[in-house]
Design a protein around this motif. Structure first.
Motif, mmCIF file in Angstrom:
data_model
loop_
_atom_site.group_PDB
_atom_site.id
_atom_site.type_symbol
_atom_site.label_atom_id
_atom_site.label_comp_id
_atom_site.label_asym_id
_atom_site.label_seq_id
_atom_site.Cartn_x
_atom_site.Cartn_y
_atom_site.Cartn_z
ATOM 1 N N LEU A 1 -1.709 5.877 -18.846
ATOM 2 C CA LEU A 1 -1.240 5.473 -17.530
ATOM 3 C C LEU A 1 -1.578 6.499 -16.477
ATOM 4 O O LEU A 1 -1.733 6.168 -15.301
ATOM 5 C CB LEU A 1 0.283 5.236 -17.567
ATOM 6 C CG LEU A 1 0.735 4.066 -18.444
ATOM 7 C CD1 LEU A 1 2.248 4.002 -18.433
ATOM 8 C CD2 LEU A 1 0.122 2.773 -17.989
ATOM 9 N N SER A 2 -1.719 7.759 -16.855
ATOM 10 C CA SER A 2 -2.001 8.793 -15.867
ATOM 11 C C SER A 2 -3.438 8.783 -15.418
ATOM 12 O O SER A 2 -3.820 9.413 -14.436
ATOM 13 C CB SER A 2 -1.651 10.177 -16.432
ATOM 14 O OG SER A 2 -2.451 10.430 -17.568
ATOM 15 N N TRP B 1 3.482 14.216 -11.553
ATOM 16 C CA TRP B 1 3.863 14.206 -12.971
ATOM 17 C C TRP B 1 2.770 14.835 -13.826
ATOM 18 O O TRP B 1 3.058 15.581 -14.767
ATOM 19 C CB TRP B 1 4.140 12.766 -13.418
ATOM 20 C CG TRP B 1 4.539 12.660 -14.857
ATOM 21 C CD1 TRP B 1 3.752 12.380 -15.908
ATOM 22 C CD2 TRP B 1 5.826 12.902 -15.370
ATOM 23 N NE1 TRP B 1 4.446 12.382 -17.065
ATOM 24 C CE2 TRP B 1 5.781 12.705 -16.754
ATOM 25 C CE3 TRP B 1 7.062 13.264 -14.803
ATOM 26 C CZ2 TRP B 1 6.876 12.859 -17.600
ATOM 27 C CZ3 TRP B 1 8.143 13.403 -15.638
ATOM 28 C CH2 TRP B 1 8.067 13.201 -17.012
ATOM 29 N N ASP B 2 1.526 14.562 -13.454
ATOM 30 C CA ASP B 2 0.417 15.162 -14.198
ATOM 31 C C ASP B 2 0.425 16.671 -14.045
ATOM 32 O O ASP B 2 0.214 17.429 -15.008
ATOM 33 C CB ASP B 2 -0.913 14.598 -13.722
ATOM 34 C CG ASP B 2 -1.067 13.129 -14.120
ATOM 35 O OD1 ASP B 2 -0.296 12.672 -15.004
ATOM 36 O OD2 ASP B 2 -1.930 12.432 -13.526
ATOM 37 N N ASP B 3 0.638 17.118 -12.841
ATOM 38 C CA ASP B 3 0.646 18.566 -12.594
ATOM 39 C C ASP B 3 1.773 19.239 -13.361
ATOM 40 O O ASP B 3 1.582 20.303 -13.978
ATOM 41 C CB ASP B 3 0.807 18.861 -11.107
ATOM 42 C CG ASP B 3 -0.416 18.400 -10.317
ATOM 43 O OD1 ASP B 3 -1.481 18.198 -10.925
ATOM 44 O OD2 ASP B 3 -0.273 18.214 -9.077
ATOM 45 N N ARG B 4 2.897 18.666 -13.341
ATOM 46 C CA ARG B 4 4.028 19.232 -14.069
ATOM 47 C C ARG B 4 3.743 19.236 -15.558
ATOM 48 O O ARG B 4 4.093 20.178 -16.283
ATOM 49 C CB ARG B 4 5.296 18.429 -13.789
ATOM 50 C CG ARG B 4 5.809 18.597 -12.363
ATOM 51 C CD ARG B 4 6.999 17.701 -12.119
ATOM 52 N NE ARG B 4 8.078 18.023 -13.051
ATOM 53 C CZ ARG B 4 9.207 17.315 -13.182
ATOM 54 N NH1 ARG B 4 9.356 16.216 -12.455
ATOM 55 N NH2 ARG B 4 10.129 17.675 -14.043
ATOM 56 N N ALA C 1 1.232 6.624 -6.745
ATOM 57 C CA ALA C 1 0.118 7.511 -7.113
ATOM 58 C C ALA C 1 0.497 8.974 -6.924
ATOM 59 O O ALA C 1 0.170 9.849 -7.745
ATOM 60 C CB ALA C 1 -1.120 7.172 -6.275
ATOM 61 N N GLU C 2 1.215 9.221 -5.838
ATOM 62 C CA GLU C 2 1.652 10.593 -5.590
ATOM 63 C C GLU C 2 2.613 11.059 -6.675
ATOM 64 O O GLU C 2 2.522 12.200 -7.147
ATOM 65 C CB GLU C 2 2.331 10.653 -4.221
ATOM 66 C CG GLU C 2 2.754 12.054 -3.835
ATOM 67 C CD GLU C 2 3.381 12.068 -2.456
ATOM 68 O OE1 GLU C 2 3.932 13.109 -2.069
ATOM 69 O OE2 GLU C 2 3.356 11.008 -1.761
ATOM 70 N N ASN D 1 0.831 -1.207 0.000
ATOM 71 C CA ASN D 1 0.000 0.000 0.000
ATOM 72 C C ASN D 1 0.859 1.248 0.000
ATOM 73 O O ASN D 1 0.570 2.238 -0.690
ATOM 74 C CB ASN D 1 -0.936 0.002 1.193
ATOM 75 C CG ASN D 1 -1.985 -1.098 1.081
ATOM 76 O OD1 ASN D 1 -2.349 -1.510 -0.035
ATOM 77 N ND2 ASN D 1 -2.495 -1.570 2.215
ATOM 78 N N ALA D 2 1.913 1.210 0.806
ATOM 79 C CA ALA D 2 2.791 2.381 0.848
ATOM 80 C C ALA D 2 3.444 2.607 -0.503
ATOM 81 O O ALA D 2 3.567 3.752 -0.963
ATOM 82 C CB ALA D 2 3.864 2.169 1.929
#
Length: 935
Positions: free
Chosen positions: A877-878, A797-800, A791-792, A784-785
């Protein structure tokens, strides 16, 4: 010159003395003839004995002595010798001088003389001693007594028994040594000392070629001496008996003669202890007491004086038989010469001729009466009892010679077979040996036979010889039917035991065809078939135990393999379990020989360690630890284990009853051994940081029980309940954390570990579930970690990506951004096209194939149909929608509430855990709910 009437006796005697001193034998002869009334025979002999110089050659006065003997000196002579008279001497003075002459007595006072002997013979003996004492010349003595030996029996006896032996000893036979004895010293010899003195020079001779010297001395020296010794004894005995008024009996005379030869026989027997061949050859050269050389006087001896009593000949023949038991050597030369001795004894005693010595076809049985055997004791074999008159072993009879020949033949055969035993030892073993002693000798004999290469013909001959040695029987009858009292070298050994020892010798010498022809095809077999099988297997294992290398192409293991693999034996033992065990042992050892293996303290591995080890399967663990990457050869190791199971060396699983049947027991051992070796291989792979191989062995090799319920017997199903090996090996793999990073992502490693732990739940006992679940929860937390971090990272990566795209876009579309590669994956080209979904899909596929409770507990209803795989593959993938013509499809999936990949993997692992726990408690989760994931 005065007239004859004017000479008195004193004057005549003094004149005779003077003439004797001057050795004027001619004048003395005339004087004695003219004054015979004064110079009587005895007086003349005394004058000669006293005043005649010893150096005077007797040839000058033997004629005069002959005249004295025949009284011819008393005849009147024409020429009267002159007598010189000194006028200053009175008659009284001359008489006084005569009285002071000191004439020697005719008889030598140093010797006890027979009163029946005449004075002339006594004079000759006395004069001979004087000549020898003064001159040491036996030649002069010979000239003295030679002309008169036929005139006196006593003188002839003395010449034969004393003079002749001394002349031969010191002058004829051994002139190089010089004279050792005087007549006086030689005449003083008697008894054993005389025999030793007479034979000393022959016994001390160092020339081995002159082996006939001793026999010659017995014939030419000892024989004449004993002739005179016996005659003197009889004369003394006669004198005693005459004084008592009785007559000497024939028995007493024989006893006297016998006692004289006893010393000779005893001396020969003592010599045999030191120089056996010299003593025996003397016996062969000499024909005994009847063979005596009396020299020139033998022709005039009457036949009755040469005759020897039969008892003396028997005693001489007895020493010939005694040589057999006195011999310490057992060489071929010794045995052959002993055979000649026995034949000569038979010839002397006029007994049956003995057969020749042979090793090809031993002589048929020569019967020995039971009464004879009962009369023989161990005392009769003692050295000092060999010449006893009533010793049944050495007394020359047909029975004793037959027994002696059998002992000689046995020693001869044993020598050719490699075991050297003297005839005395053979007699002790045959007549008085017990079963243990005879078996010990049989083992030594067979050991000697195996020490040298022998072909099958030689072994076949050796078998016939040993069977003959058992009871000295050359017949075809069953030796076990013979009398128990029948003697023989191995008579106390049972025939079956003897044949078994021979069988061992055949096998050790690789005479397999001989074994088949003698024991397998022969009816009835000398050895029972069960015992035959046991012996063959034991010999194979003995060869195996003595091997220094496990490779079956050389050494002792090769020997064992040859014995076991011989097809002819298998034809006679088609269902032999022992043969299968030996085959398994040899095959397993051969396979292990290709690995390096060292035991404790640096001791190199030897095949015998497998049989000696209490748990041979544990040696495979040593192979895995001492040979790098050997765990990759799991099939070879499993084959070794199965061979050890076939050999009967693999233990049962703990808590498994030993009361099971043979087939079930074997199946349990095979199953348990396989699980142990797989577990060892898993641990070895983990020790060498090869998690992938360990993972493969767990999921592919460690079968859970419920899938195998249809094909495994109930006994094996029960053994699975107590399987404490499989689950622990899988548990170690599930707990394994790689130290160094490999090409596999951490997420994949956690997925594999959780899959292994779910597999452990299917194998572990209920008491270990808590421990397994604790590790599984830790893995789940780590998973899970890891998923959260991923995911983080995706969100970042999406934000960038959004910030870096210039311009604006329509509200219903979003740009297609390529997923950033995992830096750990980018190093391996084969992981490049695989995303997280592909990883989850592969894990689900592997789990559906290996997590057997899931497949076995599914309900009859079909699971919900999964969405088209194309949509999952085409989704970015995102998680955002792409542009172009596929935007509407992505939007449709979002509107339907799509499940994320990480949630699907979590549900998949959770489902596996639930199914495992449900299987343990006996309840299927999927009977009440459908699958919570799709793919």
């Amino acid at each position: 010159m005065e007239s004859l009437e004017e000479f008195n006796a004193a004057q005549i005697i003094l004149e005779a003395v003077r003439l004797t001193q001057d050795a004027e034998i001619g004048t003395l002869r005339q004087l004695s003839a003219h004054y015979g009334d004064v110079l009587s025979r005895d007086l003349m002999l005394q004058i000669l004995l006293t005043f005649l110089p010893e150096s005077t050659d007797p040839a000058f006065y033997t004629d005069f002595l002959q005249d004295i003997l025949t009284s011819s000196h008393l005849k009147t002579v024409e020429n009267v010798p002159s007598i010189s008279i000194r006028p200053d001497r009175s008659v009284r003075d001359e008489n006084h001088r005569v009285r002071k002459l000191g004439l020697l007595p005719i008889a030598d006072p140093a010797y006890v003389n027979d009163h029946t002997v005449d004075s002339f013979t006594l004079f000759l003996l006395h004069q001979a001693r004087k000549i020898d004492a003064e001159t040491g010349s036996l030649n002069l003595v010979s000239h003295l007594i030679g002309p008169f030996t036929n005139c006196s029996e006593h003188l002839r006896t003395w010449a034969i028994s004393t003079f002749l032996p001394l002349v031969r000893l010191d002058y004829e036979f051994y002139p190089e040594n010089g004279p050792n004895y005087s007549l006086e010293a030689f005449e003083a010899l008697s008894g054993n000392s005389a025999i030793s003195a007479l034979l000393s020079k022959a016994a001390k001779s160092s020339d081995e070629k002159k082996t006939s010297e001793l026999g010659r001395d017995l014939r030419c020296i000892v024989g004449p001496w004993i002739y005179g010794e016996n005659k003197r004894r009889r004369q003394r005995l006669n004198s005693v008996q005459l004084r008592r008024g009785s007559v000497v009996s024939e028995t007493e005379g024989v006893a006297q003669t016998l006692s004289s030869w006893v010393s000779v026989n005893e001396w020969l027997l003592r010599l045999a202890d030191r120089e056996f061949l010299r003593a025996v050859r003397a016996f062969l050269y000499w024909d005994g007491p009847q063979d005596v050389d009396y020299g020139q006087w033998g022709e005039v001896l009457p036949p009755e004086e040469k005759e020897i009593p039969q008892a003396v000949n028997i005693q001489y023949a007895q020493i010939g038989v005694g040589f057999l038991y006195a011999a310490c050597s057992c060489s071929v030369e010794t045995l052959k010469i002993l055979h000649e001795v026995l034949r000569k004894v038979a010839k002397l005693m006029k007994l049956h001729r003995l057969p020749d010595l042979t090793t090809q076809d031993p002589t048929d049985s020569l019967d020995i009466p039971l009464e004879f055997l009962e009369a023989v004791t161990k005392t009769h074999l003692l050295h000092n009892s060999l010449l006893w008159v009533h010793n049944p072993l050495t007394t020359p009879t047909d029975v004793s010679l037959r027994l002696s020949y059998l002992l000689l033949e046995s020693s001869y055969i044993l020598g050719t077979l490699g075991s050297s035993l003297s005839c005395k030892t053979v007699a002790e073993l045959s007549l008085f040996g017990n079963e243990a002693e005879q078996k010990s000798e049989l083992h030594q004999l067979l050991y000697q036979l195996q020490a040298k290469p022998r072909n099958e013909d030689m072994w076949n001959l050796a078998r016939r010889q040993i069977r003959w040695l058992r009871d000295w029987s050359g017949t075809k009858e069953n030796p076990d039917q013979r009398s128990q009292a029948s003697p023989g070298v191995f008579s106390r050994v049972r025939l079956v035991d003897l044949e078994e020892e021979l069988l061992i010798g055949f096998l050790n010498s690789s005479c397999y065809n001989l074994v088949i022809n003698t024991y397998c095809t022969h009816s009835p077999s000398p050895v029972p078939m069960a015992q035959l099988e046991k012996t063959i297997v034991n010999i194979a294992l003995t060869s195996y135990d003595g091997a220094s290398n496990g490779n079956k192409t050389r050494g002792g293991v090769r020997k064992a393999s040859e014995i076991e693999r011989i097809m002819a034996f298998r034809d006679y033992f088609p269902n032999s379990k022992a043969f299968e065990q030996v085959q398994g042992l040899i095959s397993g050892t051969h396979a292990m020989s290709f690995y390096s293996l060292t035991l404790q303290h640096g001791v190199p591995f030897q095949p015998v360690a497998i049989r000696a080890h209490k748990d041979p399967i544990s040696l495979i663990d040593k192979i895995l630890h001492q040979n790098t990457h050997s765990y990759t050869k799991l099939d070879d190791l499993l084959e070794i284990g199965q061979n050890l199971v076939s050999a009967g060396l693999a233990p049962l699983a703990p808590h498994v009853s030993l009361a099971s049947s043979g087939d079930k027991d074997l199946e349990q051992r095979r199953y348990y051994t396989n699980r142990r070796i797989i577990a060892m291989a898993i641990e070895a792979a983990l020790a060498e940081s090869d998690f992938d191989t360990a993972y493969s062995y767990v999921v592919n090799r460690l079968e859970p029980p419920n899938l195998s319920q249809q094909g495994i017997p109930g006994s094996i199903e029960k053994s699975l309940e107590t399987d404490d090996i499989s689950w622990r090996a899988a548990y170690k793999a599930g707990c394994y954390c790689p130290v160094k990073q490999s090409g596999t992502s951490p997420l994949r490693r956690l997925e594999q570990r959780m899959e292994l732990l779910s597999h452990v739940l299917l194998l572990a006992p209920s008491l270990a579930l808590a421990e397994v679940l604790a590790v599984w929860r830790k893995c789940e937390e780590d998973l899970n970690a890891l998923i959260g971090r991923e995911a983080e990272e995706e969100d970042k990566w999406d934000d960038r990506g959004d910030r870096r795209i210039p311009g604006g876009f329509s509200a219903g579309s979003s740009p297609i951004i390529r997923k950033a590669r995992d830096p750990q994956r980018s190093a391996f080209s084969e992981e490049v096209p695989m995303g997280l979904f592909e990883v989850a899909r592969g894990a689900a596929a592997a789990l559906s194939k290996n997590a057997f409770p899931l497949r076995g507990s599914r309900s009859s209803e079909a699971p919900p149909a999964p969405p088209p795989l194309k949509e999952f593959h085409e989704r970015p993938l995102s998680g955002t929608s792409g542009g172009g013509s596929e935007g509407s499809t992505s939007g449709g999936l979002e509107s339907e509430g799509r499940m994320r990949k990480r949630d699907m993997v979590s549900n998949m692992v959770t489902g596996s855990l639930a199914s495992g726990i449900g299987w343990v408690i006996g309840e299927s989760v999927f009977q009440h709910q459908s699958l919570s994931y799709v793919f």
